[in-house]
Structure formats: C-alpha cells, structure tokens
Design a protein around this motif. Structure first.
Motif, PDB file in Angstrom:
ATOM      1  N   LEU A 164      28.864  40.885  40.181  1.00 23.48           N
ATOM      2  CA  LEU A 164      27.788  41.592  40.890  1.00 23.48           C
ATOM      3  C   LEU A 164      26.419  41.025  40.556  1.00 23.48           C
ATOM      4  N   ASP A 165      26.276  40.392  39.388  1.00 20.77           N
ATOM      5  CA  ASP A 165      24.994  39.815  38.976  1.00 20.77           C
ATOM      6  C   ASP A 165      24.913  38.322  39.273  1.00 20.77           C
ATOM      7  N   ALA A 166      25.933  37.784  39.952  1.00 23.15           N
ATOM      8  CA  ALA A 166      25.976  36.348  40.228  1.00 23.15           C
ATOM      9  C   ALA A 166      25.928  36.098  41.734  1.00 23.15           C
ATOM     10  N   ASP A 167      25.740  34.839  42.097  1.00 22.61           N
ATOM     11  CA  ASP A 167      25.694  34.430  43.497  1.00 22.61           C
ATOM     12  C   ASP A 167      26.520  33.164  43.693  1.00 22.61           C
ATOM     13  N   GLY A 168      26.867  32.923  44.956  1.00 21.15           N
ATOM     14  CA  GLY A 168      27.517  31.671  45.315  1.00 21.15           C
ATOM     15  C   GLY A 168      28.844  31.454  44.625  1.00 21.15           C
ATOM     16  N   ALA A 169      29.054  30.215  44.157  1.00 18.23           N
ATOM     17  CA  ALA A 169      30.326  29.849  43.541  1.00 18.23           C
ATOM     18  C   ALA A 169      30.584  30.632  42.265  1.00 18.23           C
ATOM     19  N   SER A 170      29.510  30.952  41.525  1.00 20.06           N
ATOM     20  CA  SER A 170      29.682  31.704  40.288  1.00 20.06           C
ATOM     21  C   SER A 170      30.268  33.088  40.572  1.00 20.06           C
ATOM     22  N   LYS A 171      29.783  33.725  41.623  1.00 22.55           N
ATOM     23  CA  LYS A 171      30.303  35.045  42.003  1.00 22.55           C
ATOM     24  C   LYS A 171      31.784  34.959  42.351  1.00 22.55           C
ATOM     25  N   ARG A 172      32.122  33.963  43.152  1.00 21.89           N
ATOM     26  CA  ARG A 172      33.521  33.784  43.543  1.00 21.89           C
ATOM     27  C   ARG A 172      34.408  33.531  42.329  1.00 21.89           C
ATOM     28  N   ASN A 173      33.957  32.687  41.410  1.00 20.63           N
ATOM     29  CA  ASN A 173      34.766  32.351  40.237  1.00 20.63           C
ATOM     30  C   ASN A 173      35.013  33.572  39.353  1.00 20.63           C
ATOM     31  N   TRP A 174      33.980  34.431  39.180  1.00 19.17           N
ATOM     32  CA  TRP A 174      34.160  35.647  38.383  1.00 19.17           C
ATOM     33  C   TRP A 174      35.191  36.559  39.037  1.00 19.17           C
ATOM     34  N   LEU A 175      35.160  36.669  40.368  1.00 18.30           N
ATOM     35  CA  LEU A 175      36.107  37.540  41.061  1.00 18.30           C
ATOM     36  C   LEU A 175      37.526  36.975  41.017  1.00 18.30           C
ATOM     37  N   VAL A 176      37.648  35.655  41.081  1.00 17.12           N
ATOM     38  CA  VAL A 176      38.978  35.037  40.948  1.00 17.12           C
ATOM     39  C   VAL A 176      39.544  35.318  39.561  1.00 17.12           C
ATOM     40  N   LEU A 177      38.711  35.164  38.526  1.00 15.52           N
ATOM     41  CA  LEU A 177      39.172  35.457  37.166  1.00 15.52           C
ATOM     42  C   LEU A 177      39.538  36.932  37.018  1.00 15.52           C
ATOM     43  N   ALA A 178      38.762  37.813  37.647  1.00 12.36           N
ATOM     44  CA  ALA A 178      39.083  39.240  37.615  1.00 12.36           C
ATOM     45  C   ALA A 178      40.443  39.506  38.244  1.00 12.36           C
ATOM     46  N   SER A 179      40.728  38.850  39.369  1.00  7.72           N
ATOM     47  CA  SER A 179      42.012  39.043  40.055  1.00  7.72           C
ATOM     48  C   SER A 179      43.172  38.575  39.186  1.00  7.72           C
ATOM     49  N   PHE A 180      43.008  37.403  38.568  1.00  7.74           N
ATOM     50  CA  PHE A 180      44.059  36.895  37.685  1.00  7.74           C
ATOM     51  C   PHE A 180      44.241  37.814  36.477  1.00  7.74           C
ATOM     52  N   ALA A 181      43.141  38.315  35.935  1.00 10.74           N
ATOM     53  CA  ALA A 181      43.230  39.165  34.745  1.00 10.74           C
ATOM     54  C   ALA A 181      43.970  40.461  35.036  1.00 10.74           C
ATOM     55  N   ILE A 182      43.551  41.168  36.097  1.00 13.89           N
ATOM     56  CA  ILE A 182      44.203  42.441  36.416  1.00 13.89           C
ATOM     57  C   ILE A 182      45.639  42.214  36.863  1.00 13.89           C
ATOM     58  N   GLY A 183      45.855  41.211  37.720  1.00 13.29           N
ATOM     59  CA  GLY A 183      47.207  40.941  38.211  1.00 13.29           C
ATOM     60  C   GLY A 183      48.174  40.572  37.105  1.00 13.29           C
ATOM     61  N   SER A 184      47.762  39.638  36.243  1.00 12.06           N
ATOM     62  CA  SER A 184      48.643  39.237  35.144  1.00 12.06           C
ATOM     63  C   SER A 184      48.765  40.341  34.104  1.00 12.06           C
ATOM     64  N   GLY A 185      47.713  41.148  33.946  1.00 11.69           N
ATOM     65  CA  GLY A 185      47.783  42.256  32.998  1.00 11.69           C
ATOM     66  C   GLY A 185      48.806  43.304  33.400  1.00 11.69           C
ATOM     67  N   ILE A 186      48.802  43.697  34.686  1.00  4.28           N
ATOM     68  CA  ILE A 186      49.765  44.705  35.128  1.00  4.28           C
ATOM     69  C   ILE A 186      51.181  44.129  35.171  1.00  4.28           C
ATOM     70  N   TRP A 187      51.295  42.839  35.488  1.00  5.59           N
ATOM     71  CA  TRP A 187      52.626  42.207  35.482  1.00  5.59           C
ATOM     72  C   TRP A 187      53.178  42.198  34.060  1.00  5.59           C
ATOM     73  N   THR A 188      52.340  41.783  33.100  1.00  2.00           N
ATOM     74  CA  THR A 188      52.792  41.734  31.707  1.00  2.00           C
ATOM     75  C   THR A 188      53.156  43.129  31.217  1.00  2.00           C
ATOM     76  N   MET A 189      52.344  44.137  31.578  1.00  2.00           N
ATOM     77  CA  MET A 189      52.643  45.506  31.190  1.00  2.00           C
ATOM     78  C   MET A 189      54.022  45.920  31.712  1.00  2.00           C
ATOM     79  N   HIS A 190      54.269  45.634  32.995  1.00  3.51           N
ATOM     80  CA  HIS A 190      55.523  46.049  33.622  1.00  3.51           C
ATOM     81  C   HIS A 190      56.724  45.443  32.912  1.00  3.51           C
ATOM     82  N   PHE A 191      56.687  44.131  32.685  1.00  2.00           N
ATOM     83  CA  PHE A 191      57.883  43.486  32.150  1.00  2.00           C
ATOM     84  C   PHE A 191      58.014  43.620  30.642  1.00  2.00           C
ATOM     85  N   VAL A 192      56.936  43.864  29.938  1.00  3.38           N
ATOM     86  CA  VAL A 192      57.082  44.244  28.523  1.00  3.38           C
ATOM     87  C   VAL A 192      57.775  45.600  28.446  1.00  3.38           C
ATOM     88  N   ALA A 193      57.363  46.537  29.309  1.00  3.10           N
ATOM     89  CA  ALA A 193      58.020  47.846  29.348  1.00  3.10           C
ATOM     90  C   ALA A 193      59.482  47.716  29.763  1.00  3.10           C
TER      91      ALA A 193
END
Length: 273
Positions: free
Chosen positions: A36-65
């Motif tokens: 939200l505090d970034a623009d252009g490519a930096s904004k996109r890169n932060w959102l891509v990292l956010a998607s990978f973090a949440i997606g891989s986090g919930i996947w890891t949670m599921h299969f550890v359980a």
C-alpha cells in the motif's frame, strides 16, 4: 464407517500447524501493508510475495495437520500431482484476493473482496488437498460442515484484512496474524469433521506417496521459505524509511557533485617588503 483420528501424532501437529499458519499470515499481511505504501513494480512484488506467503502458509498448515490424520483399517497415500496442484491453487486464488486488496480504490470494498478471495483460496486448497487422499474406501462430506468451514475462512480472512489495512498498528497486526492463523486452523478441523470415510477392505497397494516421503520434506522447504522471507521483511526498510534513505543518499550525491565541480579559490599573492 472408518474410525478417524485427527490427532494420532499428539499435540505436535495441531500446534505446529497453527504456528505455520500464523507465520504465513503475518508475513502475507505485512507484505500487503508494504504494498500500500509502494508504487509500480515494487507494489506488485510485495503483493506477489504476500500471495506466496499466505498460500504456502495455509498449505503447510493443512498438510502438517494431515500428518496427524489416520483412518483405522487402511493406510493413507497422497497423489503427488494433485497435492502440488493444491499448493498452486492456494497461491493463485489467494493472489486474486490480495491483489484486489492492494489495488482497490475503495478500502472497504477492497477488504471485503480481498477477504472473500483469500477465504475461498483457503477452502479451495483444503478440498483440493483432500482430493489427493488415497485410501481403501471412499470419502464424502457433511454439507453443513463444509459450508461452515468455508464461511469461517471467509469471515476470519476479512477480519484479518480489516485489522491490517483499515485499523493500523503493530499490536493489531499481530492480532490479525493470530486471527487469520486461527481461522485457517479452525477451517481445517471443521472441514475434517465433515469427512465421512466408508471403508472397502483390500490388500492392494495404494498409489501415491506417504506423508513422510513427500509431505514432510515439502513442508520443511516451505516452512524455511516462510521464516527466511519473514526475516527479510523484518529487516528491510518500510516505504517511508526507504524514501528517507534514498533522499539522504541523493543529498550526499548532490553535495559531493557540487564540491567536485566548484573551482578552488585562486591563491592570493603575497608581497614581501
């Protein structure tokens, strides 16, 4: 009806899975705030990292359980391509919600749509992962509990985004991560209680990999990624700090340039008497 045990490994799997969900959520929500505090490519890169973090986090949670899940009377195997597909699905669907929250003009609408997308991503990952389950029998679900599990994921993801993007503050950011981690865990175990297994006794070998052969190594890799990415985000400057650092560097460069280009004063002549 096969007897199921969701905690066959004791307290380790539910606690560790909750920790992984919180780490992924905290990292993803923090990256969304940075975007939200970034623009252009930096904004996109932060959102891509956010998607990978949440997606891989919930996947890891599921299969550890799932490492603590067993059914009396049958071994359990996991279809590897479907299991990987569930990870990709989680990242893709969550990214739709995260990018909506990051690029939306209306903060309230963005949070509502982002929470919906993120919650559906959690649910999609879970049921795709369950489709990868191979055992001697068939699996069906209690429709009411399925609906309840999806509702839990959507409502709690929306609440976490609200605490992160609308009501800001470090304490609330921590609460948001705990809320979202609890949401993912609650959604998982609600969905697992919706499972009904009808056994078909057989001595045939099941296709797929065991949890220790495939899930555990991949969960370790994703967990390592989450912790390393969290360290990177914690140590990297925020948007305002980055701007101040850049401005200071620019001032130093301008000062150095001005000093280098300013002619030295001519020496004054001295007269001896």
């Amino acid at each position: 009806m096969g007897h199921m045990d969701h905690f066959s490994a004791g307290w380790v799997t539910p606690v560790l899975s909750y920790v992984m969900a919180c780490v992924g959520s905290a990292l993803g929500l923090r990256c969304t705030v940075r975007a939200l505090d970034a623009d252009g490519a930096s904004k996109r890169n932060w959102l891509v990292l956010a998607s990978f973090a949440i997606g891989s986090g919930i996947w890891t949670m599921h299969f550890v359980a799932m490492m603590g899940f067993s059914v009396e009377g049958t071994p359990i195997r996991y279809d590897v391509p479907l299991t990987v597909l569930s990870l990709v699905m989680a990242i893709v669907v969550v990214s739709a919600g995260v990018f909506t929250a990051g690029y939306g003009r209306s903060r309230i609408t963005s949070v509502a749509l982002g929470g919906l997308g993120t919650g559906l991503g959690v649910a999609a990952m879970h049921y795709a992962g369950m489709a990868a389950l191979n055992l001697h029998g068939s699996i069906d679900y209690d429709p009411f509990l399925v609906f309840a599990s999806v509702a839990i994921a959507v409502v709690a993801a929306t609440a976490a985004l609200t605490l992160t993007l609308i009501v800001r503050g470090p304490a609330l950011a921590a609460v948001a991560a705990l809320v979202m981690g609890l949401a993912v865990s609650s959604m998982h175990y609600t969905a697992m209680y919706a499972v009904r297994v009808s056994l078909t006794p057989s001595s045939a070998e099941l296709p797929g990999a065991t949890a220790t052969e495939f899930l555990f190594p991949l969960a370790v890799v994703l967990g390592s990624f989450l912790f390393l990415a969290s360290a990177y985000v914690a140590l990297s400057p925020t948007g305002k700090r980055a701007e101040s650092v850049a401005a200071e560097l620019l001032r130093e460069v301008e000062l150095s340039t001005a000093t280098a280009t300013t002619p030295a004063p001519a020496p004054t002549a001295t007269t001896t008497v």
